[in-house]
Design a protein around this motif. Sequence first.
Motif, mmCIF file in Angstrom:
data_model
loop_
_atom_site.group_PDB
_atom_site.id
_atom_site.type_symbol
_atom_site.label_atom_id
_atom_site.label_comp_id
_atom_site.label_asym_id
_atom_site.label_seq_id
_atom_site.Cartn_x
_atom_site.Cartn_y
_atom_site.Cartn_z
ATOM 1 N N THR A 155 0.846 -1.202 0.000
ATOM 2 C CA THR A 155 0.000 0.000 0.000
ATOM 3 C C THR A 155 0.880 1.250 0.000
ATOM 4 N N PRO A 156 1.652 1.458 -1.058
ATOM 5 C CA PRO A 156 2.617 2.556 -1.041
ATOM 6 C C PRO A 156 1.955 3.930 -1.074
ATOM 7 N N PRO A 157 2.597 4.940 -0.456
ATOM 8 C CA PRO A 157 3.777 4.799 0.407
ATOM 9 C C PRO A 157 3.369 4.478 1.836
ATOM 10 N N SER A 158 3.977 3.465 2.417
ATOM 11 C CA SER A 158 3.648 3.076 3.790
ATOM 12 C C SER A 158 4.887 2.495 4.452
ATOM 13 N N ASN A 159 4.752 2.145 5.720
ATOM 14 C CA ASN A 159 5.838 1.496 6.447
ATOM 15 C C ASN A 159 5.712 -0.025 6.451
ATOM 16 N N THR A 160 4.729 -0.547 5.729
ATOM 17 C CA THR A 160 4.571 -1.994 5.601
ATOM 18 C C THR A 160 5.590 -2.524 4.608
ATOM 19 N N CYS A 161 6.246 -3.609 4.969
ATOM 20 C CA CYS A 161 7.307 -4.145 4.120
ATOM 21 C C CYS A 161 7.214 -5.667 4.104
ATOM 22 N N ILE A 162 6.756 -6.224 2.983
ATOM 23 C CA ILE A 162 6.619 -7.676 2.840
ATOM 24 C C ILE A 162 7.216 -8.070 1.495
ATOM 25 N N GLY A 163 8.457 -8.504 1.514
ATOM 26 C CA GLY A 163 9.139 -8.841 0.272
ATOM 27 C C GLY A 163 8.703 -10.179 -0.300
ATOM 28 N N PRO A 164 8.987 -10.413 -1.580
ATOM 29 C CA PRO A 164 8.702 -11.705 -2.200
ATOM 30 C C PRO A 164 9.593 -12.817 -1.654
ATOM 31 N N THR A 165 9.140 -14.046 -1.866
ATOM 32 C CA THR A 165 9.909 -15.247 -1.527
ATOM 33 C C THR A 165 10.057 -16.093 -2.783
ATOM 34 N N VAL A 166 11.268 -16.564 -3.045
ATOM 35 C CA VAL A 166 11.524 -17.397 -4.224
ATOM 36 C C VAL A 166 12.170 -18.697 -3.760
ATOM 37 N N GLY A 167 11.582 -19.827 -4.178
ATOM 38 C CA GLY A 167 12.073 -21.136 -3.758
ATOM 39 C C GLY A 167 13.308 -21.590 -4.517
ATOM 40 N N ASP A 168 13.889 -22.687 -4.046
ATOM 41 C CA ASP A 168 15.119 -23.236 -4.614
ATOM 42 C C ASP A 168 14.964 -23.568 -6.104
ATOM 43 N N PHE A 169 16.051 -23.414 -6.849
ATOM 44 C CA PHE A 169 16.170 -23.839 -8.246
ATOM 45 C C PHE A 169 15.223 -23.100 -9.188
ATOM 46 N N SER A 170 14.764 -21.925 -8.809
ATOM 47 C CA SER A 170 13.848 -21.170 -9.659
ATOM 48 C C SER A 170 14.587 -20.116 -10.469
ATOM 49 N N GLN A 171 13.960 -19.697 -11.588
ATOM 50 C CA GLN A 171 14.523 -18.673 -12.447
ATOM 51 C C GLN A 171 13.485 -17.584 -12.688
ATOM 52 N N ILE A 172 13.943 -16.347 -12.548
ATOM 53 C CA ILE A 172 13.074 -15.190 -12.770
ATOM 54 C C ILE A 172 13.638 -14.460 -13.987
ATOM 55 N N ALA A 173 12.895 -14.474 -15.105
ATOM 56 C CA ALA A 173 13.441 -14.002 -16.372
ATOM 57 C C ALA A 173 13.360 -12.476 -16.506
ATOM 58 N N VAL A 174 13.945 -11.978 -17.582
ATOM 59 C CA VAL A 174 14.204 -10.552 -17.814
ATOM 60 C C VAL A 174 12.948 -9.694 -17.652
ATOM 61 N N GLY A 175 13.098 -8.586 -16.933
ATOM 62 C CA GLY A 175 12.060 -7.571 -16.861
ATOM 63 C C GLY A 175 10.855 -7.915 -16.009
ATOM 64 N N THR A 176 10.948 -8.944 -15.196
ATOM 65 C CA THR A 176 9.815 -9.361 -14.356
ATOM 66 C C THR A 176 9.685 -8.455 -13.131
ATOM 67 N N VAL A 177 8.443 -8.236 -12.701
ATOM 68 C CA VAL A 177 8.165 -7.535 -11.452
ATOM 69 C C VAL A 177 7.425 -8.491 -10.523
ATOM 70 N N LEU A 178 7.999 -8.717 -9.336
ATOM 71 C CA LEU A 178 7.318 -9.512 -8.314
ATOM 72 C C LEU A 178 6.669 -8.551 -7.331
#
Length: 200
Positions: A155-178
């Motif tokens: 809920t930007p802008p706010s003080n809440t901060c919850i980052g993404p989680t990515v599991g083992d052996f995964s690939q995030i390709a060019v230009g992606t937004v999580l």
Amino acid sequence: MKFNNRNVYISEKAVIGKNVRIGDNTVIYDNVTIGDNSIICNDCVIGEPANDYYFKDTYENPKTVLEEGAFIRSHSIIYAGSTFGKNFSTGHRVTIREHSKFGNNCRIGTVSDIQGYVEFGDNCWLHSNVHIGQQSKIGNYVFIYPYVVFTNDPTPPSNTCIGPTVGDFSQIAVGTVLLPASVIGKHSLVGAQSLVGGKI
């Protein structure tokens, strides 16, 4: 230690291992440990203090540890309180903010921005121009390609901060937004220029 250079500052409270090379115009702050056989190239800052350093006389730099075999390319800035496993390396002009944690054999590409309070497993490779928001968690053997952005404020802008989680052996390709709080499971492939939220 091999210096053969000019204008290097190393704190008396830093610990430098055997066969470490440190380039010109580099600053190493208090409570930094650099392991054996590491290379710190020109114009780097290791153990950059947090904001309080500039305003509070009582500030004490938290420990920053680069284990053996680190290779930090020129103009990289590593903030205090971070830990890096064996054979960690950066490209040029990388910024890694405070309290980041990396496992062994991780690589961070040129002009990438790690916003701190993140966790990486072993053998993670980030290509150039990757932005990782605070509170992100990345598993082992994760590949992240250029111009990927991990966001963390639902809920930007706010003080809440919850980052993404990515599991083992995964690939995030060019230009992606999580998106904030998104979860990518093990062995996943996220295609180029994807916008990802929720649990995958």
